[in-house]
Motif scaffolding. Structure first.
Motif, PDB file in Angstrom:
ATOM      1  N   UNK A 110      27.621  76.371  11.491  1.00 55.02           N
ATOM      2  CA  UNK A 110      28.620  76.705  11.381  1.00 55.02           C
ATOM      3  C   UNK A 110      28.948  75.375  11.959  1.00 55.02           C
ATOM      4  N   UNK A 111      30.090  75.047  11.491  1.00 55.50           N
ATOM      5  CA  UNK A 111      30.542  73.560  11.757  1.00 55.50           C
ATOM      6  C   UNK A 111      31.634  74.170  12.585  1.00 55.50           C
ATOM      7  N   UNK A 112      31.733  73.376  14.600  1.00 59.75           N
ATOM      8  CA  UNK A 112      32.332  73.633  15.288  1.00 59.75           C
ATOM      9  C   UNK A 112      33.809  73.552  15.069  1.00 59.75           C
ATOM     10  N   UNK A 113      34.851  73.729  15.460  1.00 61.85           N
ATOM     11  CA  UNK A 113      36.141  73.491  14.859  1.00 61.85           C
ATOM     12  C   UNK A 113      36.201  72.256  15.491  1.00 61.85           C
TER      13      UNK A 113
ATOM     14  N   UNK B 210      32.926  81.190   7.362  1.00 66.90           N
ATOM     15  CA  UNK B 210      34.445  81.086   7.837  1.00 66.90           C
ATOM     16  C   UNK B 210      34.571  81.710   8.820  1.00 66.90           C
ATOM     17  N   UNK B 211      33.791  82.741   9.356  1.00 69.34           N
ATOM     18  CA  UNK B 211      34.684  83.585  10.357  1.00 69.34           C
ATOM     19  C   UNK B 211      34.454  83.290  11.804  1.00 69.34           C
ATOM     20  N   UNK B 212      34.073  82.255  11.782  1.00 68.50           N
ATOM     21  CA  UNK B 212      33.756  81.470  13.220  1.00 68.50           C
ATOM     22  C   UNK B 212      35.201  80.132  13.628  1.00 68.50           C
ATOM     23  N   UNK B 213      36.104  80.378  12.358  1.00 64.59           N
ATOM     24  CA  UNK B 213      37.383  79.972  12.610  1.00 64.59           C
ATOM     25  C   UNK B 213      38.483  80.488  11.765  1.00 64.59           C
ATOM     26  N   UNK B 214      39.543  80.636  12.838  1.00 61.49           N
ATOM     27  CA  UNK B 214      40.808  81.272  13.413  1.00 61.49           C
ATOM     28  C   UNK B 214      40.936  81.464  11.833  1.00 61.49           C
ATOM     29  N   UNK B 215      42.770  82.287  11.853  1.00 63.88           N
ATOM     30  CA  UNK B 215      43.685  81.611  10.523  1.00 63.88           C
ATOM     31  C   UNK B 215      44.299  80.005  10.938  1.00 63.88           C
ATOM     32  N   UNK B 216      44.578  80.237  12.119  1.00 61.52           N
ATOM     33  CA  UNK B 216      45.157  79.847  12.791  1.00 61.52           C
ATOM     34  C   UNK B 216      44.293  77.900  12.818  1.00 61.52           C
TER      35      UNK B 216
ATOM     36  N   UNK C   4      34.475  76.663   3.201  1.00 60.26           N
ATOM     37  CA  UNK C   4      34.691  75.453   4.306  1.00 60.26           C
ATOM     38  C   UNK C   4      34.535  76.293   5.412  1.00 60.26           C
ATOM     39  N   UNK C   5      33.538  75.050   6.228  1.00 59.94           N
ATOM     40  CA  UNK C   5      32.801  75.208   7.495  1.00 59.94           C
ATOM     41  C   UNK C   5      31.536  75.312   7.879  1.00 59.94           C
TER      42      UNK C   5
END
Length: 120
Positions: free
Chosen positions: A92-95, A1-7, A83-84
């Motif tokens: 990694x699944x793109x946002x 999940x490193x590729x996703x920000x907290x937001x 997740x993701x």
């Protein structure tokens, strides 16, 4: 999940929770719907129409139950920090894909391959 920000995670979690709430509200409305009561009277065609309507309603409810399960699974994956990430290849699944389909468990490429195999 490193590729996703907290937001981004917060936004997706809100989408999932809202989807779940809408589905549960819809199910509650269906339970309270007076057309769900036992049908009295009418001819065979009326009864057949009612049975067909009930059958379609149950199919829709079955799909909704599966979607609620997928939503719960996605929420669990967010909480566990997994997740993701594509469950097939680990990519990694793109946002953008997650935002469009927050219950997805596969990257676009793996999903395409799965659908191609289903159509063979």
């Amino acid at each position: 999940m490193k590729h996703l920000t907290e937001e981004q995670l917060k936004e997706i979690k809100e989408l999932l929770v809202n989807m779940r709430e809408r589905l549960l509200e819809s199910a509650q409305e269906q339970i309270r719907d007076p057309s769900n009561v036992t049908f009295e009277g009418g001819d065979e065609i009326d009864r057949a129409d009612l049975e067909e309507e009930r059958y379609l309603t149950f199919r829709i409810k079955g799909r909704e139950a599966k979607l609620i399960h997928k939503i719960d699974y996605a929420l669990m994956k967010i909480e566990s920090g997994t997740y993701g990430v594509c469950e097939n290849c680990g990519a990694e699944i793109p946002f953008e894909r997650l935002k469009a389909r927050p219950v997805t468990t596969m990257c676009f490429e793996c999903k395409e391959l799965e659908e191609e195999h289903e159509n063979d």
